[in-house]
Design a protein around this motif. Sequence first.
Motif, short mmCIF file in Angstrom:
data_model
loop_
_atom_site.label_atom_id
_atom_site.label_comp_id
_atom_site.label_asym_id
_atom_site.label_seq_id
_atom_site.Cartn_x
_atom_site.Cartn_y
_atom_site.Cartn_z
N GLY A 35 -0.59 -0.09 -14.11
CA GLY A 35 0.31 -1.07 -14.68
C GLY A 35 -0.11 -2.47 -14.24
N PHE A 36 0.37 -3.48 -14.94
CA PHE A 36 0.11 -4.87 -14.56
C PHE A 36 1.18 -5.76 -15.18
CE2 PHE A 36 -2.05 -4.12 -18.50
CZ PHE A 36 -1.88 -5.28 -19.24
N VAL A 37 1.40 -6.90 -14.55
CA VAL A 37 2.39 -7.86 -15.04
C VAL A 37 1.66 -8.96 -15.77
CG1 VAL A 37 4.15 -9.53 -14.37
CG2 VAL A 37 4.01 -7.34 -13.19
N GLN A 38 2.14 -9.24 -17.00
CA GLN A 38 1.53 -10.29 -17.81
C GLN A 38 2.55 -10.77 -18.82
OE1 GLN A 38 -1.68 -9.32 -20.67
NE2 GLN A 38 -2.94 -10.58 -19.34
N ALA A 39 2.59 -12.05 -19.05
CA ALA A 39 3.50 -12.64 -20.03
C ALA A 39 4.94 -12.19 -19.80
CB ALA A 39 3.05 -12.32 -21.46
N GLY A 40 5.34 -12.22 -18.54
CA GLY A 40 6.73 -11.94 -18.21
C GLY A 40 7.15 -10.49 -18.28
N GLY A 41 6.24 -9.57 -18.52
CA GLY A 41 6.61 -8.17 -18.59
C GLY A 41 5.61 -7.27 -17.91
N HIS A 42 5.99 -6.02 -17.73
CA HIS A 42 5.12 -5.03 -17.11
C HIS A 42 4.47 -4.21 -18.22
CE1 HIS A 42 3.90 -1.65 -14.48
NE2 HIS A 42 3.77 -2.63 -13.60
N HIS A 43 3.14 -4.10 -18.20
CA HIS A 43 2.39 -3.42 -19.25
C HIS A 43 1.54 -2.31 -18.64
CE1 HIS A 43 3.46 -6.71 -21.97
NE2 HIS A 43 3.17 -7.51 -20.96
N THR A 93 -8.83 -4.43 1.45
CA THR A 93 -8.35 -3.11 1.81
C THR A 93 -8.62 -2.11 0.69
OG1 THR A 93 -6.62 -4.08 3.18
CG2 THR A 93 -6.32 -1.79 2.53
N ARG A 94 -9.13 -0.94 1.07
CA ARG A 94 -9.45 0.12 0.10
C ARG A 94 -8.49 1.28 0.28
NH1 ARG A 94 -14.78 3.28 1.23
NH2 ARG A 94 -13.40 4.34 2.65
N THR A 95 -8.06 1.85 -0.84
CA THR A 95 -7.27 3.07 -0.85
C THR A 95 -7.98 4.04 -1.79
OG1 THR A 95 -5.21 1.86 -0.49
CG2 THR A 95 -5.02 4.09 -1.36
N THR A 96 -8.21 5.26 -1.32
CA THR A 96 -8.92 6.25 -2.14
C THR A 96 -7.92 7.21 -2.79
OG1 THR A 96 -10.88 6.14 -0.73
CG2 THR A 96 -10.64 8.10 -2.09
N LEU A 97 -8.09 7.40 -4.10
CA LEU A 97 -7.28 8.34 -4.86
C LEU A 97 -8.17 9.51 -5.24
CD1 LEU A 97 -5.53 5.78 -7.23
CD2 LEU A 97 -4.66 6.71 -5.08
N ALA A 98 -7.73 10.71 -4.94
CA ALA A 98 -8.50 11.91 -5.24
C ALA A 98 -8.58 12.15 -6.74
CB ALA A 98 -7.85 13.12 -4.56
N PRO A 99 -9.59 12.91 -7.17
CA PRO A 99 -9.67 13.25 -8.60
C PRO A 99 -8.42 13.98 -9.07
CG PRO A 99 -11.68 13.91 -7.44
CD PRO A 99 -10.68 13.49 -6.41
N ASP A 100 -7.99 13.64 -10.25
CA ASP A 100 -6.82 14.29 -10.87
C ASP A 100 -5.60 14.29 -9.96
OD1 ASP A 100 -6.04 15.19 -13.28
OD2 ASP A 100 -6.83 17.22 -13.06
N ALA A 101 -5.44 13.19 -9.22
CA ALA A 101 -4.34 13.07 -8.26
C ALA A 101 -3.06 12.63 -8.96
CB ALA A 101 -4.70 12.06 -7.18
N PRO A 102 -1.93 13.00 -8.38
CA PRO A 102 -0.67 12.48 -8.92
C PRO A 102 -0.63 10.96 -8.73
CG PRO A 102 -0.30 13.65 -6.87
CD PRO A 102 -1.74 13.85 -7.22
N GLY A 103 0.24 10.30 -9.45
CA GLY A 103 0.33 8.85 -9.37
C GLY A 103 0.59 8.35 -7.97
N ALA A 104 -0.03 7.23 -7.64
CA ALA A 104 0.19 6.57 -6.36
C ALA A 104 1.50 5.79 -6.45
CB ALA A 104 -0.98 5.66 -6.05
N PRO A 105 2.04 5.37 -5.32
CA PRO A 105 3.28 4.59 -5.37
C PRO A 105 3.13 3.30 -6.17
CG PRO A 105 2.64 5.11 -3.10
CD PRO A 105 1.53 5.55 -3.98
N ASP A 106 4.19 2.88 -6.83
CA ASP A 106 4.18 1.64 -7.60
C ASP A 106 3.85 0.44 -6.71
OD1 ASP A 106 4.85 3.12 -9.78
OD2 ASP A 106 6.93 2.44 -9.89
N THR A 107 4.08 0.57 -5.42
CA THR A 107 3.86 -0.54 -4.50
C THR A 107 2.39 -0.71 -4.10
OG1 THR A 107 4.36 0.92 -2.65
CG2 THR A 107 6.19 -0.41 -3.54
#
Length: 119
Positions: A35-43, A93-107
């Motif tokens: 996700g990302f914030v652009q033009a006043g909304g989350h896309h 800072t790096r965070t590694t996400l495993a293949p086919d992993a569930p979604g990471a926290p929105d934060t």
Amino acid sequence: MRLRTALLSLASAVTLVLSVSASAHAGADGAFDYGFVQAGGHHAGTLEDPALNECVNVPELGSSTDSGTYADAPHNVTDAYADVYEGRDCEGTRTTLAPDAPGAPDTLHFRSVLFRPAG
């Protein structure tokens, strides 16, 4: 007989070059959603079948280095590891996400990602 040996050597060399070349440019299979914030909304954004071992700055963020501009909520549904970085150009800072992993926290905020082969 020498011609046969020379042709065999040449064919072997060409095959080797083509196989190394193809694997070096291989990509991860699947999608990386975020996700990302652009033009006043989350896309929502997606990287489809991203290249391996190449740093990708999140396209929707442009060249912004504004500390308030970032992507979030990554979901790695590729067959590769996804290293997300807080900075552009795979810095910080790096965070590694495993293949086919569930979604990471929105934060989890990031600005770039690099995909590495699994296994």
